[in-house]
Enzyme design. Sequence first.
Site, PDB file in Angstrom:
ATOM      1  N   ARG A 283      33.607  39.485  41.591  1.00 28.25           N
ATOM      2  CA  ARG A 283      32.231  39.616  41.098  1.00 28.25           C
ATOM      3  C   ARG A 283      31.576  38.236  41.184  1.00 28.25           C
ATOM      4  O   ARG A 283      32.219  37.213  40.943  1.00 28.25           O
ATOM      5  CB  ARG A 283      32.218  40.096  39.640  1.00 28.25           C
ATOM      6  CG  ARG A 283      32.593  41.566  39.472  1.00 28.25           C
ATOM      7  CD  ARG A 283      31.520  42.513  40.033  1.00 28.25           C
ATOM      8  NE  ARG A 283      31.848  43.919  39.839  1.00 28.25           N
ATOM      9  CZ  ARG A 283      32.411  44.708  40.761  1.00 28.25           C
ATOM     10  NH1 ARG A 283      32.720  44.229  41.955  1.00 28.25           N
ATOM     11  NH2 ARG A 283      32.651  45.986  40.498  1.00 28.25           N
TER      12      ARG A 283
ATOM     13  N   HIS B 184      28.453  42.338  49.507  1.00 31.17           N
ATOM     14  CA  HIS B 184      29.251  43.213  48.636  1.00 31.17           C
ATOM     15  C   HIS B 184      29.782  44.400  49.458  1.00 31.17           C
ATOM     16  O   HIS B 184      29.570  45.567  49.107  1.00 31.17           O
ATOM     17  CB  HIS B 184      28.453  43.712  47.433  1.00 31.17           C
ATOM     18  CG  HIS B 184      29.337  44.135  46.298  1.00 31.17           C
ATOM     19  ND1 HIS B 184      29.049  43.903  44.979  1.00 31.17           N
ATOM     20  CD2 HIS B 184      30.541  44.786  46.305  1.00 31.17           C
ATOM     21  CE1 HIS B 184      30.003  44.405  44.208  1.00 31.17           C
ATOM     22  NE2 HIS B 184      30.941  44.943  45.003  1.00 31.17           N
TER      23      HIS B 184
END
Length: 310
Positions: free
Chosen positions: A225, A273
């Site tokens: 993350r 991502h």
Amino acid sequence: MAVLLSTKPAAMAMWRDALLAVDPALEIRMFPESGDPADIEAAVVWTAHDMAELRRYPNLRLIVSMGAGVDHLLRPPGPPPGIPVARLVDRMLTTQMGEWVLLNVLRFHRQDLDYRAQQRDGIWNELPAPVTAETPVGFLGLGELGSHAAGLLRGLGFPVLGWSRRPKQVAGVESFHGADGLAQMAARSRILVCLLPLTPETRGIVDARLLGLLPRGAFLINGARGQHVVDADLLAALDSGQVAAAALDVFSPEPLPAEHPYWTHPRVVMTPHAASITIPASAAPQVVENLTRARAGESLLNLVDFSAGY
Ligand code: NAP
Ligand code: GLV
């Protein structure tokens, strides 16, 4: 009773088809078309869904993350009290992440950024031969994804180190835990790979202190993350040469604003991502299995431990 899906429309359609392929008797609702709130017994949701909204469903018995991470479900106000949350542990997710880590470890180990720069400038110049057995790779997080990627690198002959919350034994991986263990591992990691869940304990863990413990000229790979990394500290470490380059798949915020220095930094390799994207057809069977178990009052697969935060 019905299953509520919530993510982007195209992905929702894939999830609907995948779930119906496993159990054609399921009734599927696609947010925001929830219908009668009393019908919803399970919510399969991704990052944009507001947890406060899930409090509207009086018969909800299960929440499932559409990915491996659950930080989006646990941030305030969190899931409705008493409702279990499951995450995905999926062979295809694990495989993709292994490939992405491998791609970037080899990119850095084989001096690919330097060779690309030389090619751009028309320079024929052989760099020193990289020695795999002298390039330790340290993993922050030795869970489903970390331990799989660690195994792939071990198979190629890299010394592999790993840090986890609890003491852990993974074949071929030298394991560490606790603050001292983190410092010991960092000091030996030529390449540091972050595959931690985002929790209050791990937020901002890749900061100036940790980056400063790495051997000079180390590499960072973050597939976890964006909030694990203190961006200003990483940029400073890149500019000083303490960190030679970084491969980043995740950012804070996402999408990364156009003016962010990562976009144009010559020593940053970015993906949007996309290191490991859920394939609903692969993940649907475990969601249906969990719904069946929830209905029967049985223990669930891949249940989130609220006290640990992942
Ligand atoms: P996992 O199986 O839960 O593994 C998490 C690992 O982190 C475990 O080894 C755990 O230790 C360790 N850990 C957790 N908190 C820690 C702490 N405070 N100190 C030290 N170690 C700690 O999770 P996973 O399935 O491998 O997924 C990891 C993360 O990858 C997800 O949470 C998600 O954020 C991210 N992800 C990203 C993508 C992408 O496309 N970029 C795709 C999928 C997942 P223990 O072994 O002791 O429990
Ligand atoms: C993706 O980021 C996931 O958590 O699966």
